[in-house]
Design a protein around this motif. Structure first.
Motif, PDB file in Angstrom:
ATOM      1  N   ARG A  39       0.838  -1.222   0.000  1.00 16.28           N
ATOM      2  CA  ARG A  39       0.000   0.000   0.000  1.00 16.28           C
ATOM      3  C   ARG A  39       0.867   1.264   0.000  1.00 16.28           C
ATOM      4  O   ARG A  39       0.605   2.224   0.727  1.00 16.28           O
ATOM      5  CB  ARG A  39      -0.934   0.004   1.211  1.00 16.28           C
ATOM      6  CG  ARG A  39      -1.790  -1.260   1.346  1.00 16.28           C
ATOM      7  CD  ARG A  39      -2.883  -1.086   2.376  1.00 16.28           C
ATOM      8  NE  ARG A  39      -3.456  -2.349   2.785  1.00 16.28           N
ATOM      9  CZ  ARG A  39      -4.421  -2.998   2.132  1.00 16.28           C
ATOM     10  NH1 ARG A  39      -4.900  -2.499   1.022  1.00 16.28           N
ATOM     11  NH2 ARG A  39      -4.907  -4.143   2.602  1.00 16.28           N
ATOM     12  N   ARG A  97     -10.253   1.476  -0.966  1.00 23.24           N
ATOM     13  CA  ARG A  97      -8.934   1.562  -0.332  1.00 23.24           C
ATOM     14  C   ARG A  97      -9.060   1.516   1.187  1.00 23.24           C
ATOM     15  O   ARG A  97      -8.274   0.860   1.878  1.00 23.24           O
ATOM     16  CB  ARG A  97      -8.228   2.848  -0.771  1.00 23.24           C
ATOM     17  CG  ARG A  97      -6.978   3.189   0.043  1.00 23.24           C
ATOM     18  CD  ARG A  97      -5.960   2.062   0.004  1.00 23.24           C
ATOM     19  NE  ARG A  97      -4.873   2.264   0.956  1.00 23.24           N
ATOM     20  CZ  ARG A  97      -4.865   1.835   2.206  1.00 23.24           C
ATOM     21  NH1 ARG A  97      -5.907   1.156   2.690  1.00 23.24           N
ATOM     22  NH2 ARG A  97      -3.833   2.058   2.986  1.00 23.24           N
ATOM     23  N   TYR A 250      -6.215  -0.805  -3.916  1.00 21.42           N
ATOM     24  CA  TYR A 250      -5.761  -1.282  -2.613  1.00 21.42           C
ATOM     25  C   TYR A 250      -4.290  -0.956  -2.376  1.00 21.42           C
ATOM     26  O   TYR A 250      -3.813  -1.033  -1.251  1.00 21.42           O
ATOM     27  CB  TYR A 250      -5.963  -2.801  -2.500  1.00 21.42           C
ATOM     28  CG  TYR A 250      -7.388  -3.260  -2.580  1.00 21.42           C
ATOM     29  CD1 TYR A 250      -8.404  -2.558  -1.944  1.00 21.42           C
ATOM     30  CD2 TYR A 250      -7.736  -4.398  -3.297  1.00 21.42           C
ATOM     31  CE1 TYR A 250      -9.718  -2.988  -2.017  1.00 21.42           C
ATOM     32  CE2 TYR A 250      -9.051  -4.840  -3.372  1.00 21.42           C
ATOM     33  CZ  TYR A 250     -10.038  -4.124  -2.728  1.00 21.42           C
ATOM     34  OH  TYR A 250     -11.334  -4.553  -2.810  1.00 21.42           O
ATOM     35  N   SER A 252      -2.901   1.994  -2.959  1.00 23.59           N
ATOM     36  CA  SER A 252      -2.714   3.401  -2.621  1.00 23.59           C
ATOM     37  C   SER A 252      -2.517   3.560  -1.116  1.00 23.59           C
ATOM     38  O   SER A 252      -3.114   2.825  -0.317  1.00 23.59           O
ATOM     39  CB  SER A 252      -3.920   4.223  -3.073  1.00 23.59           C
ATOM     40  OG  SER A 252      -4.045   4.214  -4.484  1.00 23.59           O
ATOM     41  N   ALA A 258      -6.035   7.399  -3.570  1.00 28.08           N
ATOM     42  CA  ALA A 258      -6.761   6.605  -4.565  1.00 28.08           C
ATOM     43  C   ALA A 258      -7.570   7.498  -5.491  1.00 28.08           C
ATOM     44  O   ALA A 258      -7.667   7.251  -6.698  1.00 28.08           O
ATOM     45  CB  ALA A 258      -7.669   5.597  -3.861  1.00 28.08           C
TER      46      ALA A 258
END
Length: 493
Positions: A39, A97, A250, A252, A258
């Protein structure tokens, strides 16, 4: 057309892709690295990577061919493809996210607390992914056959081996760098030839005839209102249901990141569609003899050497070939990552080892299908995947994010109705053909009524069921509360 230059371009792309993949292996260590790149992917890199996997064979080769065949009618496809990200930006990117999930099945289980809903979602993710990969492999076979008279199985197998090996080696973190590189390569591979070809035509008579490119009967009065509306709805919502697109959000760092990533994607793919459409428009004047189903998909490969014979045309053709291979590799790698994550999480224990075995399995299945089937029009093949994804998954994802009363039984019923009705319609369309009037239109473009049926079924069954998970309020709060607010709330506690 110089086959040696084209083969050299293919080898160069394969080598660079493999090198980037191996380099990514050195920095991919943890489970989080393999599934969501820990991430840590920033908006510019992520937007490039998403664009790299989203712009597939259907866009790189198929859109120019479709513009050659249909003129302005073909513009509905890039409009729908790009506009789909507006829905992702407004409704999906940040909440997904914040969910903390690794995959779409993860999100569905967290939202509905249902193993059955998760299993069905995983099955649909696999079907959508495999349906999307097969046209990429067909496109690779087509491209290599045009430029170097290479047997079709060589192109498809080359893409499968490179993609499967890269994904298994480095997972999401490695593939992020690969896809970002591949996007800028394929953007240059169409933009540069489009500029050269436009300059070449500017001093040649006749110039582009507006009546040929935009015939009067192709205006609003000449459109099938139902088919056009159904197509646009399917393309808009289909983006929301594509697992390889959603899984990238996902990666970010935050929900806000995102959203900025999505803005970047809209800008990048819009520029790409301009270049691709321009080549198709030029072909309507310079290469009308290529306007035949199957042949039209090769127009971006054949046009440079036709208008610019000699070394310049050969170099531009080699650049287009490199971009075409980049399109196949970029989209296929994103799909394999998302499928491998789902298979690894559902069938095994979500380990790095299981991810790697899943990557090889998820590559082998569509390769076998591609070798056993004949290619269809690339844009229409990809469009079919969008319709199926919009019918089977998009209503559940949107309702899961925005409707508190969604239940597991409602979601399962909606997914089954959407998937089965869409599949039945497309199979019936092939049997009925185009001569059955309104029925042909309704079956060929079923998105409007199959999406509606899936949504209504989901809502109706959920209302009758009424058993929402006890964790609903907590999960929805996580989806819709910005990270900073949650951090402040935690600090005050």
């Amino acid at each position: 057309m110089n086959p040696a230059l084209s083969i050299g371009a293919i080898v160069a792309v394969v080598v660079v892709t493999a090198v980037i993949g191996v380099w990514g292996l050195r920095i991919s260590r943890t489970t989080s690295d393999f599934f969501v790149a820990s991430r840590t992917v920033r908006p510019v890199w992520n937007a490039s990577a998403i664009s790299g996997e989203y712009l597939s064979a259907g866009t790189f080769l198929g859109l120019s061919g479709l513009v050659l065949l249909s003129g302005s009618d073909a513009f509905w496809f890039p409009i729908g493809y790009a506009a789909g990200y507006l829905l992702v930006l407004m409704l999906v990117a940040a909440p997904l996210r914040r969910s903390g999930a690794y995959t779409i099945p993860d999100f569905i289980q967290a939202r509905l607390d249902s193993v059955l809903a998760r299993r069905l979602t995983s099955a649909l993710v696999l079907i959508i992914g495999w349906l999307y990969i097969v046209p990429q492999l067909h496109g690779a076979a087509l491209a290599l056959g045009v430029v170097a008279d290479i047997p079709p199985w060589v192109g498809a197998t080359t893409v499968a081996v490179v993609v499967g090996g890269s994904v298994a080696a480095g997972g999401m973190r490695s593939i992020t760098f690969v896809q970002a590189f591949l996007f800028w390569l394929k953007f240059a591979a169409l933009a540069v030839p489009a500029i050269f070809l436009t300059l070449t035509l500017s001093g040649v008579e006749p110039t582009i005839d507006p009546e040929l490119v935009f015939p009067q009967n192709a205006g609003p009065a000449g459109l099938d209102a139902y088919a056009t509306t159904s197509l646009l709805v399917a393309l808009l919502l289909g983006t929301v249901g594509l697992p390889h697109v959603l899984v990238r959000f996902y990666t970010s760092p935050t929900g806000a990141s995102a959203r900025w990533t999505t803005v970047g994607v809209i800008i990048l793919i819009s520029g790409f569609y301009v270049a691709s459409s321009t080549i198709g428009l030029i072909a309507r004047i310079a290469a009308p003899d290529l306007a035949a189903p199957g042949v039209a998909d090769t127009v971006a490969l054949q046009l440079p050497s036709r208008l610019l014979p000699g070394p310049v045309g050969d170099l531009l053709t080699a650049l287009v070939v490199a971009g075409a291979l980049a399109a196949f590799l970029g989209t296929s790698s994103g799909l394999i990552v998302s499928l491998s994550s789902a298979v690894s999480q559902d069938l095994f224990h979500g380990t790095v080892r299981s991810f790697r075995w899943a990557a090889l399995f998820c590559t082998a299945v569509p390769l076998v299908v591609a070798l056993a089937t004949a290619p269809q029009g690339l844009v229409t093949s990809v469009g079919t995947v969008f319709v199926f994804a919009a019918s089977a998954l998009s209503p559940i994802i949107l309702l899961g994010i925005w409707w508190r009363r969604l239940t597991a039984r409602g979601a399962v019923a909606g997914m089954l109705v959407g998937a089965l009705s869409c599949a039945a319609a497309l199979l019936a369309s092939a049997a009925v053909g185009p001569s059955a009037g309104w029925l042909s239109s309704a079956l060929a473009q079923p998105g409007l009524w199959t999406i509606g049926a899936a949504t209504l079924t989901t809502v109706a069954v959920s209302l009758v069921d009424g058993r929402t998970p006890v964790s609903t309020d907590r999960v929805l709060a996580r989806l819709h509360q910005p990270e900073r607010s949650r951090a402040r709330a935690g600090a005050s506690d």
